[in-house]
Design an enzyme around this catalytic site. Structure first.
Site, PDB file in Angstrom:
ATOM      1  N   PHE A 189       1.198   5.222   0.652  1.00 49.91           N
ATOM      2  CA  PHE A 189       0.608   6.297   1.437  1.00 49.91           C
ATOM      3  C   PHE A 189       1.250   7.620   1.044  1.00 49.91           C
ATOM      4  CE2 PHE A 189       0.131   2.450   3.841  1.00 49.91           C
ATOM      5  CZ  PHE A 189      -1.083   2.553   4.509  1.00 49.91           C
ATOM      6  N   THR A 226       0.850  -1.186   0.000  1.00 49.30           N
ATOM      7  CA  THR A 226       0.000   0.000   0.000  1.00 49.30           C
ATOM      8  C   THR A 226       0.885   1.236   0.000  1.00 49.30           C
ATOM      9  OG1 THR A 226      -1.800  -1.095   1.184  1.00 49.30           O
ATOM     10  CG2 THR A 226      -1.775   1.301   1.224  1.00 49.30           C
TER      11      THR A 226
END
Length: 406
Positions: free
Chosen positions: A291, A289
């Site tokens: 960010f 992921t």
């Protein structure tokens, strides 16, 4: 307002009673990014002043040299050494005052060993134990993390000076883009100052003494449930969606749900006193992921390490317009790492009727692009200048150091 001299000192516009130092970089429009340093001396702000252009060296000389009326009264008995000591003390006081001024945010704030984030408050969406909190701690190991109920609450927390920065997910290698945060980037005036790429390892959590074969329900965020679909199908459990992964672990622990489990991080298990029934249960091991770190002010772009730049723009309808927009980067050997399109909310549909025989409706889009170049690189500056020739709207969302998975 400020022009860069090719050689020599940096010119600065000053007046007799007020000195301003402002350095910035244009994003090829009325908007600017950079830093500003204001030095003000008491004076009447309402009376018009005569401005002149000085160099930094001349400005410093004027600041430490008292004007004729301000020179101390000296007697004939005072030695020249005493006068010299007085001038040295005044110079020291001036330089001391400059050191007390706030420093501009720079790329070193993210990576310098001397800055461990111990004084930084970072907002994230979720509850303690969320992957967003782990990303914040990766960027600032000793920061104070501040949980928020929603993504927009994290944006507002930064804008209202409740926190210094926010760390929010923007895309996942399996689940794709988080469209909500793309929309919020345009709605709010925060700047991207960094990125964090986090390896996601989902764990199956349960109350102490529980076996995974005893579970009838599993709670987690919808994306986490989808990323662990094969494991959950083998268990034959009912999937229940929650707002975030750590929140699911909190529900199981606080309610003592013996027949329910949660898909969350190992840190969530530690925080809420749950057992890890199975580790790395995601279908794809390469689950990453990305960010974004958001702040009120942009950082100063540099060329000392790999940088990324994020922009958003619109295009008028026409054949080959998107091709032309992307070509401005290809012509300068600039690599694009992300392309995302989102419908414009204020005018999502456009009606066209050239033949008077009917109308065609299509969407107006915003295009988000990440590319591997710093705004300090002339290639990036020329590419955006070229893009602005046929872009109806262009905004630089941020220029920031790239992060990689070790």
């Amino acid at each position: 307002m400020v022009s860069m001299a090719s050689k020599g000192a940096l010119p600065i516009w000053v007046c007799a009673k007020t000195a301003q130092l402002q350095v910035g970089c244009s994003d090829l429009g009325a908007r600017t990014c950079g830093f500003a340093l204001n030095l003000s001396v008491n004076g009447d702000s309402e009376r018009p002043r005569k401005w002149e252009c000085l160099s930094v060296g001349v400005l410093a000389q004027r600041a430490i040299t008292p004007v004729e009326d301000e020179k101390p009264q000296t007697s004939g008995l005072e030695s020249s050494g005493a006068i010299e000591r007085t001038q040295q003390e005044e110079a020291k006081v001036f330089h001391k005052d400059l050191n007390l001024l706030p420093k501009p945010l720079s790329a070193l704030d993210l990576y310098s060993n001397s800055n461990d984030g111990s004084k930084v408050r970072v907002a994230y969406q979720g509850v303690p134990g969320a992957y967003s909190e782990a990303a914040a701690l990766k960027a600032y190991p000793k920061c104070e993390t501040v949980p928020c109920d929603e993504f927009e609450a994290a944006f507002k927390a930064v804008e209202l000076w409740l926190v210094d920065k926010a760390v929010l997910p923007i895309e996942n290698s399996v689940g794709g883009s988080i469209h909500r945060n793309y929309d919020l980037l345009l709605r709010h005036r925060l700047h991207i100052v960094g990125e964090v790429q986090l390896q996601v390892n989902h764990c199956l959590l349960g109350l102490p003494g529980t076996r995974k074969e005893d579970l009838k329900r599993v709670l987690s965020h919808p994306q986490a449930l989808a990323q662990c679909e094969m494991t959950l199908m083998e268990l034959g459990v009912v999937r229940v969606s929650t707002e975030d992964t750590a929140g699911a672990a909190q529900i199981v622990a606080s309610n003592g749900l013996r027949e329910a489990g949660a898909v969350a991080s190992s840190r969530a298990a530690e925080i809420y006193g749950l057992d890890i029934l199975a580790e790395k249960i995601q279908d794809d091991d390469d689950n990453i992921t990305r960010f974004l770190i958001l702040a009120r002010e942009p950082i100063i772009p540099g060329n000392d390490r790999p940088f990324k730049t994020s922009i958003v723009f619109t295009l008028e309808e026409g054949p080959g317009v998107l091709f032309k927009a992307l070509a401005v980067f290809a012509l300068r050997d600039i690599n694009l790492t992300k392309i995302e399109s989102r419908p414009q909310r204020k005018r999502p549909l456009r009606v066209v009727d050239d033949s008077n025989k009917g109308s065609a409706k299509y969407f107006d889009y915003l295009f988000y692009i990440d590319f591997e170049a710093s705004m300090a690189d002339p290639r990036a500056q020329h590419a955006l200048g070229h893009l602005q020739e046929f872009a109806g709207f262009l905004r630089v969302l941020g220029c920031y150091p790239s992060d990689i998975i070790p």
